[in-house]
Design a protein around this motif. Structure first.
Motif, PDB file in Angstrom:
ATOM      1  N   SER A  96      54.430 -48.300 -41.918  1.00 31.58           N
ATOM      2  CA  SER A  96      55.223 -47.338 -41.146  1.00 31.58           C
ATOM      3  C   SER A  96      55.025 -45.934 -41.683  1.00 31.58           C
ATOM      4  CB  SER A  96      56.698 -47.729 -41.191  1.00 31.58           C
ATOM      5  OG  SER A  96      57.159 -47.749 -42.528  1.00 31.58           O
ATOM      6  N   TYR A  97      54.881 -45.802 -43.040  1.00 29.81           N
ATOM      7  CA  TYR A  97      54.675 -44.470 -43.609  1.00 29.81           C
ATOM      8  C   TYR A  97      53.344 -43.877 -43.139  1.00 29.81           C
ATOM      9  CZ  TYR A  97      53.188 -40.933 -46.912  1.00 29.81           C
ATOM     10  OH  TYR A  97      52.702 -39.776 -47.455  1.00 29.81           O
ATOM     11  N   LEU A  98      52.253 -44.694 -43.160  1.00 26.28           N
ATOM     12  CA  LEU A  98      50.946 -44.189 -42.744  1.00 26.28           C
ATOM     13  C   LEU A  98      50.954 -43.755 -41.282  1.00 26.28           C
ATOM     14  CD1 LEU A  98      48.457 -46.643 -44.509  1.00 26.28           C
ATOM     15  CD2 LEU A  98      48.795 -44.213 -44.999  1.00 26.28           C
ATOM     16  N   ASN A  99      51.647 -44.522 -40.428  1.00 29.34           N
ATOM     17  CA  ASN A  99      51.721 -44.132 -39.017  1.00 29.34           C
ATOM     18  C   ASN A  99      52.386 -42.772 -38.860  1.00 29.34           C
ATOM     19  OD1 ASN A  99      50.466 -46.294 -37.567  1.00 29.34           O
ATOM     20  ND2 ASN A  99      52.204 -47.591 -38.065  1.00 29.34           N
ATOM     21  N   GLU A 100      53.453 -42.539 -39.632  1.00 25.27           N
ATOM     22  CA  GLU A 100      54.149 -41.251 -39.539  1.00 25.27           C
ATOM     23  C   GLU A 100      53.304 -40.128 -40.112  1.00 25.27           C
ATOM     24  OE1 GLU A 100      58.110 -41.528 -40.877  1.00 25.27           O
ATOM     25  OE2 GLU A 100      58.694 -39.568 -40.151  1.00 25.27           O
ATOM     26  N   LEU A 101      52.583 -40.404 -41.225  1.00 29.46           N
ATOM     27  CA  LEU A 101      51.718 -39.383 -41.836  1.00 29.46           C
ATOM     28  C   LEU A 101      50.580 -39.014 -40.895  1.00 29.46           C
ATOM     29  CD1 LEU A 101      50.860 -37.669 -44.284  1.00 29.46           C
ATOM     30  CD2 LEU A 101      49.596 -39.670 -45.138  1.00 29.46           C
ATOM     31  N   VAL A 102      49.947 -40.028 -40.288  1.00 28.43           N
ATOM     32  CA  VAL A 102      48.823 -39.764 -39.368  1.00 28.43           C
ATOM     33  C   VAL A 102      49.302 -38.948 -38.168  1.00 28.43           C
ATOM     34  CG1 VAL A 102      47.262 -40.875 -37.725  1.00 28.43           C
ATOM     35  CG2 VAL A 102      47.418 -41.721 -40.066  1.00 28.43           C
ATOM     36  N   ALA A 146      51.753 -36.789 -38.124  1.00 27.18           N
ATOM     37  CA  ALA A 146      51.955 -35.410 -38.570  1.00 27.18           C
ATOM     38  C   ALA A 146      50.625 -34.663 -38.684  1.00 27.18           C
ATOM     39  CB  ALA A 146      52.685 -35.409 -39.908  1.00 27.18           C
ATOM     40  N   ILE A 147      49.578 -35.334 -39.221  1.00 24.45           N
ATOM     41  CA  ILE A 147      48.265 -34.682 -39.358  1.00 24.45           C
ATOM     42  C   ILE A 147      47.661 -34.421 -37.985  1.00 24.45           C
ATOM     43  CG2 ILE A 147      45.913 -34.982 -40.237  1.00 24.45           C
ATOM     44  CD1 ILE A 147      47.117 -36.636 -42.526  1.00 24.45           C
ATOM     45  N   GLN A 148      47.815 -35.380 -37.055  1.00 19.94           N
ATOM     46  CA  GLN A 148      47.284 -35.184 -35.696  1.00 19.94           C
ATOM     47  C   GLN A 148      47.918 -33.966 -35.031  1.00 19.94           C
ATOM     48  OE1 GLN A 148      48.062 -39.143 -34.124  1.00 19.94           O
ATOM     49  NE2 GLN A 148      45.867 -39.472 -33.824  1.00 19.94           N
ATOM     50  N   LYS A 149      49.239 -33.801 -35.205  1.00 19.63           N
ATOM     51  CA  LYS A 149      49.907 -32.645 -34.606  1.00 19.63           C
ATOM     52  C   LYS A 149      49.388 -31.336 -35.172  1.00 19.63           C
ATOM     53  CE  LYS A 149      54.278 -34.877 -33.384  1.00 19.63           C
ATOM     54  NZ  LYS A 149      55.726 -34.927 -33.647  1.00 19.63           N
ATOM     55  N   THR A 150      48.955 -31.360 -36.457  1.00 20.02           N
ATOM     56  CA  THR A 150      48.493 -30.132 -37.108  1.00 20.02           C
ATOM     57  C   THR A 150      47.070 -29.784 -36.695  1.00 20.02           C
ATOM     58  OG1 THR A 150      49.926 -30.588 -38.995  1.00 20.02           O
ATOM     59  CG2 THR A 150      48.154 -29.005 -39.331  1.00 20.02           C
ATOM     60  N   TYR A 151      46.170 -30.779 -36.630  1.00 18.95           N
ATOM     61  CA  TYR A 151      44.737 -30.492 -36.466  1.00 18.95           C
ATOM     62  C   TYR A 151      44.157 -30.910 -35.107  1.00 18.95           C
ATOM     63  CZ  TYR A 151      44.805 -29.616 -41.476  1.00 18.95           C
ATOM     64  OH  TYR A 151      45.084 -29.097 -42.711  1.00 18.95           O
ATOM     65  N   GLN A 152      44.888 -31.701 -34.328  1.00 20.22           N
ATOM     66  CA  GLN A 152      44.348 -32.113 -33.034  1.00 20.22           C
ATOM     67  C   GLN A 152      44.312 -30.943 -32.068  1.00 20.22           C
ATOM     68  OE1 GLN A 152      42.659 -34.750 -32.110  1.00 20.22           O
ATOM     69  NE2 GLN A 152      44.064 -36.241 -31.274  1.00 20.22           N
ATOM     70  N   ASN A 153      43.316 -30.861 -31.220  1.00 14.31           N
ATOM     71  CA  ASN A 153      43.281 -29.832 -30.182  1.00 14.31           C
ATOM     72  C   ASN A 153      42.854 -30.457 -28.860  1.00 14.31           C
ATOM     73  OD1 ASN A 153      40.270 -29.660 -29.908  1.00 14.31           O
ATOM     74  ND2 ASN A 153      40.403 -28.902 -32.017  1.00 14.31           N
ATOM     75  N   GLU A 154      43.029 -29.667 -27.777  1.00 10.22           N
ATOM     76  CA  GLU A 154      42.789 -30.211 -26.446  1.00 10.22           C
ATOM     77  C   GLU A 154      41.319 -30.568 -26.214  1.00 10.22           C
ATOM     78  OE1 GLU A 154      44.302 -27.425 -23.690  1.00 10.22           O
ATOM     79  OE2 GLU A 154      46.401 -27.701 -24.270  1.00 10.22           O
ATOM     80  N   ALA A 155      40.408 -29.913 -26.930  1.00  9.28           N
ATOM     81  CA  ALA A 155      38.976 -30.142 -26.709  1.00  9.28           C
ATOM     82  C   ALA A 155      38.497 -31.448 -27.346  1.00  9.28           C
ATOM     83  CB  ALA A 155      38.172 -28.967 -27.264  1.00  9.28           C
ATOM     84  N   LYS A 156      39.278 -32.008 -28.256  1.00  3.62           N
ATOM     85  CA  LYS A 156      38.860 -33.221 -28.954  1.00  3.62           C
ATOM     86  C   LYS A 156      39.958 -34.273 -28.865  1.00  3.62           C
ATOM     87  CE  LYS A 156      35.865 -30.969 -32.383  1.00  3.62           C
ATOM     88  NZ  LYS A 156      35.601 -30.770 -33.819  1.00  3.62           N
ATOM     89  N   THR A 157      39.548 -35.530 -28.823  1.00  3.33           N
ATOM     90  CA  THR A 157      40.475 -36.648 -28.870  1.00  3.33           C
ATOM     91  C   THR A 157      40.089 -37.525 -30.051  1.00  3.33           C
ATOM     92  OG1 THR A 157      40.731 -36.604 -26.470  1.00  3.33           O
ATOM     93  CG2 THR A 157      41.425 -38.609 -27.632  1.00  3.33           C
ATOM     94  N   ILE A 158      40.937 -37.526 -31.067  1.00  5.64           N
ATOM     95  CA  ILE A 158      40.661 -38.314 -32.270  1.00  5.64           C
ATOM     96  C   ILE A 158      41.665 -39.465 -32.327  1.00  5.64           C
ATOM     97  CG2 ILE A 158      40.350 -38.240 -34.766  1.00  5.64           C
ATOM     98  CD1 ILE A 158      38.499 -36.364 -33.192  1.00  5.64           C
ATOM     99  N   HIS A 159      41.175 -40.710 -32.324  1.00  5.48           N
ATOM    100  CA  HIS A 159      42.033 -41.883 -32.405  1.00  5.48           C
ATOM    101  C   HIS A 159      42.104 -42.351 -33.862  1.00  5.48           C
ATOM    102  CE1 HIS A 159      42.095 -42.228 -28.035  1.00  5.48           C
ATOM    103  NE2 HIS A 159      40.782 -42.029 -28.053  1.00  5.48           N
ATOM    104  N   CYS A 160      43.316 -42.633 -34.309  1.00  5.40           N
ATOM    105  CA  CYS A 160      43.513 -43.128 -35.681  1.00  5.40           C
ATOM    106  C   CYS A 160      44.081 -44.542 -35.617  1.00  5.40           C
ATOM    107  CB  CYS A 160      44.458 -42.218 -36.443  1.00  5.40           C
ATOM    108  SG  CYS A 160      43.796 -40.566 -36.730  1.00  5.40           S
ATOM    109  N   ILE A 161      43.451 -45.453 -36.350  1.00  3.41           N
ATOM    110  CA  ILE A 161      43.875 -46.856 -36.385  1.00  3.41           C
ATOM    111  C   ILE A 161      44.325 -47.185 -37.811  1.00  3.41           C
ATOM    112  CG2 ILE A 161      43.165 -49.236 -36.009  1.00  3.41           C
ATOM    113  CD1 ILE A 161      40.998 -48.097 -34.096  1.00  3.41           C
TER     114      ILE A 161
END
Length: 654
Positions: free
Chosen positions: A520-526, A528-543
């Protein structure tokens, strides 16, 4: 996090007590009616008022009611005196003067000239429990709750509108799952009473929806809010139209908060407007009127309707002088700052951000003072109890002395029989005393453990709050710095602080303070990182795959920093000139050690990659923390980059 955290604190005061929605009366008529009556009739008049009216006139009654204590009609009748003291304790409780409320209630309980009925004693315990809850004296609340449970088993009537005290207690301790289970149990009890108030069940479901929203279970929260609206439509609309309007307005305002959490601001706006329309008829609910309008302004801002947002905030300012809840003021300053920022009025926005952070810091200090003050209050209350106990002990000693004289006279006649009785009595008293001492020690141990658990939970909560404040300060520094390299450093520092803060957040939400559930901690951390570095031009999936692995805090913190650095590097460098990508994070246990594997399908590492020659803070941090975990770091290019770390759990703090 900051926005909804403040709003949740400010609005909870309204929501948890939104059940009391009866009509208010014109102020002059209340004062005139009260002034025209004699002392005991004033008490009876006060008792018949609904709770909402009593709250509206709290200052008036707080000033005038204590004067009745000298009236002969009250002094010369013990029944009238007890009735007056019950009402006076409620006046103190509504005003927030809990010490005086407790002292009055204890004077009723210790009055030997008047024997309370079971119903009166139940009302006294409920009133004491409310005051102790408001003072955060949780061990006292649990103790009184045990006495209330004993009376309820005897069939003594329990005041219906006091149904949710125990669930409130769990909610204040951030034990939302327990609060939800408790409130469901309380609702089942309420449904057994055929004479219940038709307002109470819909209000209880509103509270249940609110607890689910605190626990971030949005779907369940929506379900119970809608359940509250259905029951209101069925039982209240015709019988109590004003209470129906107020409750449904409050519920729809709560639902608007959930839509805002889902970023569905268009749906939230009409619900908030309906809530505000209902509140406009209640001139005494300044807090509810202000919080709903602030959220409405925020919705308009999110939809870039800045003129409407500005107009609503101007309307809020008329309520601010009448609001004593600092959390609502923090929410107002924050919303105002974000609107000014959107309007490019940077200097004014910065000024309001400063107000918000200063006031928020003041709230944290007040909470600390209140926590310490609660222990001091408990000390003084216990001193008073000790004084009463000493007086009763002195009376008992005197009575025992007289009894010994009588027994000595009888000893001459029945010497042998008396000696036998004395020996038996001494053994019995010794056994009773030993049992009493054991029970008292067990009680002290249980209370001490409960207090330590509460304090430890509070420590993790405050550490998380302080780290969030530091993160906010770094965000402010980043906003006002034009140097891209410095902004990048601040952003990376903010992310590292956030990864540690999430550890403490996970701990104070958990029943186990020693270990962190890493999936559960890793899901919340990922996230938070996605919100910081994700942008509309890219789609990054984290598993994420961490199974049921739990780690202690000494291992969790350095490991969280390693994971933060690796995932952040992947987001920043692995997918250049690509529109999508995938990152896999796997944590597994191998015999007596653990393995962390993070891979992506990006462009891979450069040839002859060697992190020791990079002079990179990120890789230096990764290698240093790996060494701290007594671990081994390896990497490889295989359809992207894969980094493996095997490590051991740290059993002691180095």
């Amino acid at each position: 996090m900051f926005r909804f955290g403040i709003f949740k604190t400010a609005l909870s005061i309204v929501l948890l007590f939104a059940s009391v929605c009866h009509a208010t009366v014109e102020k002059d008529s209340i004062r005139n009616a009260y002034g025209s009556k004699n002392a005991i009739d004033k008490v009876l008049f006060y008792e018949k008022l609904d709770l909402n009216t009593k709250r509206s006139y709290q200052d008036f009654f707080y000033t005038s009611f204590p004067r009745l204590s000298q009236d002969p009609l009250i002094q010369n009748s013990k029944k009238n005196d007890i009735r007056y003291r019950f009402a006076l304790a409620e006046v103190y409780n509504i005003k927030g003067d809990e010490i005086n409320a407790i002292n009055v209630l204890k004077s009723i309980r210790n009055d030997k000239e008047y024997k309370l009925s079971d119903t009166e004693y139940m009302n006294l315990l409920v009133a004491l429990q409310k005051s102790y809850l408001n003072l955060n004296l949780y061990s006292n609340v649990f103790q009184i709750n045990s006495e209330i449970g004993t009376l309820r088993k005897k069939g003594v009537y329990f005041p219906l509108w006091s149904y949710n005290i125990k669930s409130q207690l769990y909610a204040r301790l951030y034990l939302y799952e327990k609060a939800i289970r408790q409130l469901k149990s309380e609702i089942r009890d309420l449904e057994r009473y055929v004479q219940n108030d038709p307002l109470i069940i819909p209000s209880a479901y509103n509270d249940l929806g609110f607890y689910y929203s605190l626990n971030d279970n949005i779907d369940s929260s929506f379900y119970y809010y809608k359940r509250s609206l259905q029951l209101s439509e069925r039982y209240l609309k015709k019988s109590q139209p004003e209470a129906y309007n107020r409750l449904t307005g409050t519920v729809k305002g709560n639902m608007a908060v959930l839509y805002c959490k889902r970023n569905d601001y268009k749906t939230a706006i009409p619900l908030l407007q309906e809530d505000i329309s209902v509140n406009s008829g209640n001139k005494d609910d300044n807090l509810g009127s202000a919080t709903s309008r602030i959220l409405l302004s925020e919705c308009y801002s999110r939809l870039q309707q800045y003129d409407r947002a500005k107009t609503v905030l101007l309307d809020v300012e008329q309520f601010l002088p009448h609001i004593s809840q600092p959390a609502t003021l923090v929410y107002f300053y924050k919303t105002k700052a974000e609107l000014l920022k959107a309007l490019k009025q940077t200097d004014r926005a910065y000024a309001y951000y400063k107000k918000a952070f200063r006031l928020n810091d003041s709230i944290n200090k007040q909470n600390q003072s209140r926590l310490l003050g609660g222990n001091e209050i408990l000390y003084h209350l216990e001193q008073q109890d000790d004084l009463i106990a000493q007086q009763q002990t002195a009376i008992q000693h005197k009575q025992k002395y007289i009894l010994q004289i009588i027994l000595s006279a009888l000893m001459i006649i029945t010497l042998f029989a008396f000696i036998y009785m004395i020996n038996s009595r001494k053994k019995q008293l010794k056994i009773q005393k030993m049992n009493a001492e054991i029970s008292a020690k067990n009680k002290v141990i249980k209370e001490s453990l409960s207090e330590k658990e509460t304090l430890l939970r509070e420590i993790h909560h405050r550490v998380n709050n302080n780290l969030q404040m530091i993160s906010g300060i770094l965000a402010l520094q980043q906003m006002y710095n034009t140097d891209d390299s410095i902004r990048l450093i601040l952003q990376e520092g903010q992310a590292r602080i956030q990864s540690i803060a999430l550890i403490h957040k996970a701990l104070y939400h958990s029943d186990n303070f020693a270990r962190v559930s890493f999936e559960s901690y890793l899901n919340e951390l990922v996230t938070a990182i996605q919100k910081t570095y994700q942008n509309e031009a890219k789609t990054i999936h984290c598993i994420v795959d961490a199974g049921q692995i739990e780690l202690n805090i000494n291992t969790a913190i350095p490991l969280s920093l390693i994971i933060n650095e690796i995932i952040t590097n992947s987001f920043k460098h692995a997918f250049k000139n690509r529109s999508e990508g995938r990152i896999n994070i796997r944590l597994s246990k191998l015999n007596d050690h653990y393995k962390l594997s993070i891979s992506d399908n990006g462009i891979g590492l450069p040839d002859h990659f060697d992190p020791t020659n990079l002079h990179s803070i990120g890789f230096d941090l990764i290698m240093g923390l790996t060494k701290q975990l007594d671990g081994e770091l390896t990497w490889q290019n295989q359809n992207g980059t894969q980094i493996n770390i095997t490590f051991n759990e740290i059993t002691t703090q180095s």
